[in-house]
Design a protein around this motif. Sequence first.
Motif, short mmCIF file in Angstrom:
data_model
loop_
_atom_site.label_atom_id
_atom_site.label_comp_id
_atom_site.label_asym_id
_atom_site.label_seq_id
_atom_site.Cartn_x
_atom_site.Cartn_y
_atom_site.Cartn_z
N VAL A 172 0.84 -1.19 0.00
CA VAL A 172 0.00 0.00 0.00
C VAL A 172 0.88 1.24 0.00
O VAL A 172 1.99 1.24 0.53
N LEU A 173 0.39 2.33 -0.61
CA LEU A 173 1.13 3.60 -0.62
C LEU A 173 1.25 4.10 0.81
O LEU A 173 0.25 4.22 1.53
N PRO A 174 2.46 4.38 1.30
CA PRO A 174 2.62 4.86 2.68
C PRO A 174 1.82 6.12 2.95
O PRO A 174 1.65 6.97 2.06
N VAL A 233 0.93 1.78 -5.95
CA VAL A 233 0.23 2.51 -7.00
C VAL A 233 -0.55 3.65 -6.35
O VAL A 233 -1.35 3.42 -5.44
N ASP A 234 -0.28 4.87 -6.80
CA ASP A 234 -0.98 6.04 -6.28
C ASP A 234 -2.25 6.23 -7.11
O ASP A 234 -2.17 6.52 -8.31
N PRO A 235 -3.42 6.08 -6.50
CA PRO A 235 -4.65 6.19 -7.30
C PRO A 235 -4.97 7.60 -7.75
O PRO A 235 -5.78 7.78 -8.67
N GLU A 236 -4.36 8.60 -7.14
CA GLU A 236 -4.69 9.98 -7.48
C GLU A 236 -3.82 10.49 -8.63
O GLU A 236 -2.70 10.03 -8.83
N PRO A 237 -4.34 11.46 -9.38
CA PRO A 237 -3.52 12.07 -10.43
C PRO A 237 -2.26 12.69 -9.85
O PRO A 237 -2.23 13.11 -8.69
N PRO A 253 -3.62 9.52 -13.37
CA PRO A 253 -3.63 8.78 -12.10
C PRO A 253 -2.92 7.44 -12.27
O PRO A 253 -2.65 7.00 -13.39
N GLY A 254 -2.60 6.80 -11.14
CA GLY A 254 -2.05 5.45 -11.19
C GLY A 254 -0.55 5.36 -11.33
O GLY A 254 -0.03 4.33 -11.80
#
Length: 369
Positions: A22-24, A47-51, A84-85
Motif C-alpha cells: 500500500v502507498l505509505p 500505486v498512487d490512485p490519485e492524479p 492517475p495510477g
Amino acid sequence: MGDVFACAGCGAVLTASLSRVVLPVHAHHRYGHAMLPALMEPGTYAVDPEPFGPPWRPWSEIGAGEAEARGIFAPVHSLSFGAPGAIVVAPGDTHGTVLLPERCDGCCMGVDGRDGPNLACVRCGRPVATRIDDCSLWQAVRLAPESVRRLPAVPAEDPAGRTVGREAPADRTAGREAPVEEWRGTPPIEPPGRWSPRWEAAAGAALAHLLAVSAGTPVAVPGGLVTDMFGRVLETLLPPGPSRPPAKRAALAGPGLPAPDPAPDIVLVPRHPRTGRAWQSSGTAETVPLAADVWTHLAFYRERLLVPVSGGMPDGVFRDDPLPPYPHQLFRPDGEVFLHTLARLPAVRQPWLRGIYDRVVRHPYARPF
C-alpha cells in the motif's frame, strides 16, 4: 514472485523485481528542510490512485461538483490533472534511465517533478518517470502509468521490513483468517529526541478519520502514547461543553490483541501493509485506520524494566543503560496530511467538521498543529 516494469516504447526493463504494497500514509507529507530517505522500502512498489504532476488547476477553476466527482469534498489550493495510477518505487530499484536536464527544476536542493517526467529510457529516449529528491520531500521515482508496462511476475527477494519473532497476526480484512507477513513497528522517537515524522503523518491521517466518526462528540483515548498522539489535539478540536453528550471511548483493537472490555465506541485498527484495507472488528464500534507500523508499536511494544535479580536499585544507578529516548516537545499530528485526508472524507461536508477544516486551513500552524 515480484513484478518488473519495462518501457512501453522499447521494452527495456526499468526496475528490479518488486512486490506490491500500500502507498505509505506519509507519501503526501513534507518534513523539515533536509534530504529525506526513500518513501518506499527496497523491493516494494505502490500505486498512487490519485492524479500526479502537471497540469495543475486552482480551486477557483474546478468547483465543488467537479471536485466531488474526483472524491474531494472540501476546497483545496489546487488539483493535479495529470494521469492517475503512478507506480511509486524507491530510487535504488530503478535502472536504465537518464535525467532530462530541461525538466530538473525544484524548490531548493533537488528536483520535485514540477515540469513532468524528468527520467527517460536510456534505450529509446522516451520519458518514463519522475524523480523526486528535493528537500523536505520523501525520495521516490514515480513511473508514468502510460509510459511503462508490467511484465509477468518473476521471482523476487523478500521486501525489506520482514522480521522474525512473534507469531504473525492474522489478516481478517476479507472476513476470514489468513496468514500474513509479520509487521514491523516504527519507534516513535528519533535521535536526538524528536518525534518520528512517520508517526506525525500517521497521526494526521488517523485524526481525520477519528473526527469524522466522533460526530462532534468529545473522545476519550487510552493513556500513554495514544494520549500523546491524540489527547491534546482532540481536547482542542472537540472541547467539552455543557450541552455535549458523554465522551465516546476509543481503544486499540486488531490482530493479536484481546477484545477491549468494556466494548469501546471507536477502535483504532491497523491498515494492512500490503492491501491497505482496515482490519475489521467483530463488534459495532466505529473503525479508525492507523498505519500498520505505528499501530504495531502501540499494540505490542513494551519498555523493558531492567532491575537487579534481588534487592532494590542501587543509589545513583539509572534503570536503563542507555536511557530510553524521550521527545523534546509535545507531539503534533501533521496538519498537511490531516487536511489532505479530511478533504477526501464525505463527512467533511457536515458544518461542524467543515468548520474545523476551514480553521486549520486558515491557521495551519496554530495550536495544536
